[in-house]
Structure formats: C-alpha cells, structure tokens
Scaffold this motif. Structure first.
Motif, PDB file in Angstrom:
ATOM      1  N   GLN A 181      40.674  35.113  41.275  1.00 40.77           N
ATOM      2  CA  GLN A 181      39.828  35.002  42.468  1.00 40.77           C
ATOM      3  C   GLN A 181      40.672  34.819  43.734  1.00 40.77           C
ATOM      4  O   GLN A 181      40.392  35.433  44.773  1.00 40.77           O
ATOM      5  CB  GLN A 181      38.865  33.816  42.312  1.00 40.77           C
ATOM      6  N   ARG A 244      33.500  34.797  32.207  1.00 39.94           N
ATOM      7  CA  ARG A 244      32.531  35.562  32.992  1.00 39.94           C
ATOM      8  C   ARG A 244      32.911  35.591  34.478  1.00 39.94           C
ATOM      9  O   ARG A 244      32.688  36.584  35.166  1.00 39.94           O
ATOM     10  CB  ARG A 244      31.135  34.998  32.786  1.00 39.94           C
ATOM     11  N   LYS A 245      33.494  34.492  34.944  1.00 41.15           N
ATOM     12  CA  LYS A 245      33.950  34.449  36.332  1.00 41.15           C
ATOM     13  C   LYS A 245      35.060  35.475  36.557  1.00 41.15           C
ATOM     14  O   LYS A 245      35.052  36.210  37.557  1.00 41.15           O
ATOM     15  CB  LYS A 245      34.452  33.043  36.663  1.00 41.15           C
ATOM     16  N   ALA A 248      33.606  39.014  36.393  1.00 39.60           N
ATOM     17  CA  ALA A 248      32.877  39.340  37.618  1.00 39.60           C
ATOM     18  C   ALA A 248      33.844  39.744  38.726  1.00 39.60           C
ATOM     19  O   ALA A 248      33.579  40.680  39.490  1.00 39.60           O
ATOM     20  CB  ALA A 248      32.028  38.147  38.054  1.00 39.60           C
ATOM     21  N   THR A 249      34.976  39.038  38.801  1.00 42.39           N
ATOM     22  CA  THR A 249      35.994  39.377  39.803  1.00 42.39           C
ATOM     23  C   THR A 249      36.567  40.761  39.536  1.00 42.39           C
ATOM     24  O   THR A 249      36.718  41.573  40.455  1.00 42.39           O
ATOM     25  CB  THR A 249      37.127  38.338  39.793  1.00 42.39           C
ATOM     26  N   HIS A 251      35.153  43.239  37.963  1.00 43.69           N
ATOM     27  CA  HIS A 251      34.146  44.259  38.257  1.00 43.69           C
ATOM     28  C   HIS A 251      34.021  44.481  39.765  1.00 43.69           C
ATOM     29  O   HIS A 251      33.885  45.635  40.217  1.00 43.69           O
ATOM     30  CB  HIS A 251      32.795  43.846  37.671  1.00 43.69           C
ATOM     31  N   ASP A 252      34.111  43.397  40.524  1.00 47.34           N
ATOM     32  CA  ASP A 252      34.085  43.520  41.982  1.00 47.34           C
ATOM     33  C   ASP A 252      35.275  44.336  42.466  1.00 47.34           C
ATOM     34  O   ASP A 252      35.130  45.213  43.334  1.00 47.34           O
ATOM     35  CB  ASP A 252      34.109  42.122  42.603  1.00 47.34           C
ATOM     36  N   ASP A 454      29.365  46.445  34.530  1.00 46.68           N
ATOM     37  CA  ASP A 454      28.790  45.191  35.040  1.00 46.68           C
ATOM     38  C   ASP A 454      28.774  44.201  33.874  1.00 46.68           C
ATOM     39  O   ASP A 454      28.108  44.444  32.855  1.00 46.68           O
ATOM     40  CB  ASP A 454      27.373  45.452  35.548  1.00 46.68           C
ATOM     41  N   PRO A 455      29.494  43.082  33.974  1.00 44.21           N
ATOM     42  CA  PRO A 455      29.710  42.247  32.797  1.00 44.21           C
ATOM     43  C   PRO A 455      28.463  41.649  32.167  1.00 44.21           C
ATOM     44  O   PRO A 455      28.329  41.656  30.934  1.00 44.21           O
ATOM     45  CB  PRO A 455      30.655  41.141  33.307  1.00 44.21           C
ATOM     46  N   VAL A 456      27.518  41.142  32.946  1.00 43.70           N
ATOM     47  CA  VAL A 456      26.385  40.427  32.350  1.00 43.70           C
ATOM     48  C   VAL A 456      25.519  41.332  31.471  1.00 43.70           C
ATOM     49  O   VAL A 456      25.317  41.034  30.282  1.00 43.70           O
ATOM     50  CB  VAL A 456      25.544  39.737  33.439  1.00 43.70           C
TER      51      VAL A 456
END
Length: 489
Positions: A181, A244-245, A248-249, A251-252, A454-456
C-alpha cells in the motif's frame, strides 16, 4: 534471493549473483580414476561445469585426506529435467548414493530416502554440530532425518525492490515504503513519468504477500498457519484481511496499468540486470549480506529495497536445499562421510562454490578469508553456495564488510523460530482432495494473485469450488495434525 518464490527450480535459475544467491550448475561425471576407491555418486541439478575435471581432482584429494578410500563422482541433470528425471529414478528404484532432494517430505514418507538420523551421529557429527539447530527441527519427518540441509539462509525476508536507476532519474522517494500500500505513490509517480517501462514486474506464478503466515503444503494450496503462534487455526489465506488488502491493492494497480495486462499468463523474464521494470518483490536472507546479492545479480546497477514482512525461521527455508541418500544405496556410510567432508572442509566448499584458486578467484586477505573473483569466474565454473554446503565456511568477497558479517550472525541469532517450524504434514489421508483442490487453484490462483481479477467475487467463486473439492476435509486433517504437533513440542 528468489524471484517470486515460484518454486525451487525457477527460483534457482531466475538470477545469478556471486554470493548465496549465485546460481550453481551441475558437473561432469569425469572425476578421475576410481580404481580401488568406493565411488559415491551425487546427482545435482544443473549443467556440466567447464572446469569440472580440475575441480574434482582438488575436491577428491581433500576428501581422501580424511577418507582415503572414497571418491566423489557428481552427475548433473539439467534444471529443466531434474524434477521429472529424478522422480523416475525414485519410482523405478534406480540406485544412487546422494542426490539433491525433491519432494522431500512425500519422498521420505514413501520410504525413498534412507533414514540419516543415526548415520549423521556416527559419520557426520562435526558437520551436524555446525548447522543451525533450526534446520534439524525443520527437516525432521515423523521424528527422523532424511536429508542433510545446506546451512545457509535459515530465514528469508520479503523485500520490495525498486530500480535505483529510475528512482534517481525521476526523483522518486521510496524511503517510507513498508508494504504494498505504501508503494502506491511511487508506482503512480513512475507510471506518469515513464510509460515505456513496466512499473511492477509481476508474471504468472507470482504470489501476493501474506506476511506472518506460513503455507504448510506450499503456496500453491490455500492453507496457512500463523507463524507467531498466536493463532493456532489452519486458515484459508484468501479469507485473511491482510491478504485481501494486498490483493485489493494489486487489483487497483492492475486497473491503473501498473501491472502488465497479460500478467496472469505471462512468462516474461524481468531480469534484475535489465531496466525493464521499476518495482518487484524479492526475498533475501542473512548470507545475502543485505542488498549485496541483489546488486551482484543486477551487475552493480543501483537499487533500493524495503523489508515488507517480519522474518521467521520456518520449515520451508530449512528444507530449501538438502541432500538425501537413497534407501537402496550400497554406500550409505561413505555417502554420509562425503557430506561431512563437504560441510566441514573449507578448501572443498570454497573450491566448489568459487572455482579454482588463481583462475576463478584469488585471496586479497587470506588471514581473514577475503577474496575477489577473476575474469575466469562465470556460471560454468562454480556451484551455487545456497545448495552446496555450510556457508559459514565460505570465504567472502572483499566488498563484504566485517560489519555485514556481524549483522548476519546477529540476525541469525535473533530471528525467531516460526511456531510451525518442523511441522511436516502427512499427505496420505487426503490425496484425492489435494488433487481436486490443485485443479481448482489452477483456474484461479494466477488471476487472483496478479491483480487481474476483482479479488472479492473471484475468491467467492473459488471458495465455493474449493468446498466441493474437499477443502474442509483437508483443513480438518491438517488441524488435527497441527494440534498433535503443538502438543508434542
């Protein structure tokens, strides 16, 4: 130092440096006359060395000072073929004396490797005593030792590495990076400044960081255990908040163009020495002397690195490079004596790792074991230290300072052991489920870990298929085994 930690063979061939991370090759079986000697064969992954005949004359002369009736003969198998050919050897029962171990736990549990526990105490006690004790915890399978470990990086730490050429060129400050991050601003700044170079070198096989968690069945299977021991439950890493954090990073970053569009399927080699990348994840350990190994692999070009995960001494590191004796070997005693010689005789280990004195290297300070490499030193004249023998017996390049050596020793002493150190699960009760789980992971693992999907929602789909494949059964059995392991500690 391992590129993406994709697996031993890939990690070993990704980059070559002049220290622990240096890539070793195999050797020719031409070791001179074997008349009147017990010939101990050793299979290693790699190609024949150019200086093999001369090297083996020196090595065998040293071995025979202590064991006059033994001759070592090394037989190479290329990295690309080693795993498959060695597995055929195991399946067919083809005899060998020593070999670089593959599928260590499974092969040991199947009875392919000889039990070394008593042999070590009888014939390699000195070598045993010089190995970090964490190794002996980590390599035990059902309480017995089936492989002699290479005393080297008993722990590894994950690094975020930045290309120093570009941080300087574009004045990008990465001093505050401690996680994925916190690297986002640097990624954005570089991508804005230079569209011709990949910001984050991620390809198929990359695994997102899961700091503090260990994979008891390798990171290809969705099971992890807390290294600190505070949490004792077997978990799905893709359900963890920290994972997951990070996903998400990633994927962003993928959506913003910081990660290649074909990352999930790409086999592009972002070589350290090339300037085709801005950021990447690497690992190093105490015998890499900070960034020394990475700089060597980069050819001296600048780089900057930041540790993004607290290190532990864990089972996967202790089992990184081991030599096993075949259960069918007729020379178990002599094979163990060869291991003792390689791991205690400084001339043997330094000849194997650095090459021939005067041709590949020379002393700059003999009293303190300082050397420099010569023009004759290259990938075809030496073995990799990380997979050869006790690294504490190696001479060091004269660029490695006394302070770095002290830091190495203090880091080894002070790095804690993982709560899972020595936990080697038995795989016999859930082979079918593991096959099914592997098939599910092959569909999703690269898509998720490279930031492509998209991870989720992707993880939700994967988890549903994992449940059908038998994830709960495997988890329950792993949990039982881990609980038993903890009770016996």
């Amino acid at each position: 130092m391992h590129f993406w930690r994709k697996g031993l063979a890939v990690a070993a061939t990704a980059v070559c440096a002049t220290t622990l991370a240096a890539c070793g090759n195999g050797s020719s079986s031409d070791g001179g006359s074997s008349s009147g000697k017990v010939v101990v064969t050793m299979y290693r992954p790699g190609d024949p060395l150019d200086n093999q005949t001369e090297m083996m004359k020196i090595v065998n002369k040293e071995i025979q000072k202590t064991y006059p009736k033994i001759e070592l003969q090394i037989k190479p198998i290329s990295w690309g073929d080693y795993s498959s050919k060695f597995n055929v050897m195991l399946a067919s029962g083809e005899p060998f004396d020593l070999a670089f171990a593959q599928d260590y736990v499974a092969a040991s549990q199947k009875g392919a490797y000889a039990d070394m526990t008593e042999l070590i105490q009888k014939y390699a006690k000195k070598a045993y005593n010089e190995v970090d004790p964490a190794y002996w915890k980590g390599v035990k399978v059902d309480g017995k030792i089936y492989g002699f470990p290479t005393n080297a990086n008993v722990f590894s730490q994950e690094l975020f590495v930045f290309n120093g050429t570009y941080t300087k060129k574009y004045n990008i400050d990465v001093s505050g990076v401690t996680s994925l991050q916190s690297a986002t601003d640097a990624m954005a700044q570089f991508h804005k400044a230079d569209k011709s170079v990949t910001p984050m070198a991620i390809v198929s096989g990359y695994r997102a960081p899961t700091p503090g968690w260990e994979y008891p069945l390798s990171n290809g299977y969705p099971f992890v255990i807390d290294e600190s021991g505070k949490d004792t439950k077997v978990q799905n890493p893709y359900n963890l908040a920290v994972m997951r954090k990070n996903l998400a990073t990633l994927h962003d970053w993928y959506e913003k163009g910081y990660i290649p569009r074909d990352a999930a399927t790409s086999t592009t080699q972002y070589t350290l020495g090339d300037d085709t990348w801005f950021g990447r994840i690497e690992t190093n350990g105490p015998f890499d002397y900070g960034n020394t190994a990475l700089l060597g692999a980069r050819g001296g070009k600048p780089l900057e690195s930041a540790v993004i995960a607290k290190p532990f001494k864990k089972t996967s590191d202790t089992q990184m490079a081991m030599y096993a004796i075949s259960k069918s070997s007729k020379h178990k005693k002599e094979a163990m004596q060869v291991l003792n010689a390689i791991n205690t005789n400084k001339k043997i280990i330094n000849t194997m790792v650095w090459g021939i004195e005067g041709k590949q290297w020379e002393f700059t300070d003999k009293a303190n074991g300082k050397i420099k490499t010569l023009k004759g030193y290259n990938d075809k004249t030496h073995y990799g230290a990380w997979m050869t023998g006790n690294n504490k017996n190696l001479y060091t390049l004269d660029t490695v300072t006394a302070a770095q050596i002290k830091e190495r020793d203090e880091a080894i002493k002070n790095t804690p052991e993982s709560a899972t150190l020595g936990f080697t699960p038995s795989l016999t009760k859930y082979k079918t489920e593991l096959t099914n789980i592997a098939n599910v992971m092959s569909k999703y693992i690269n898509v998720i870990n490279t930031g492509t999907g998209d991870p989720v929602p992707t993880i939700e789909k994967m988890n549903a298929e994992l449940k059908t494949a038998g994830w709960d059964k495997v988890r329950d059995e792993l949990q039982k085994q881990y609980d038993d392991f903890r009770a016996d500690k």
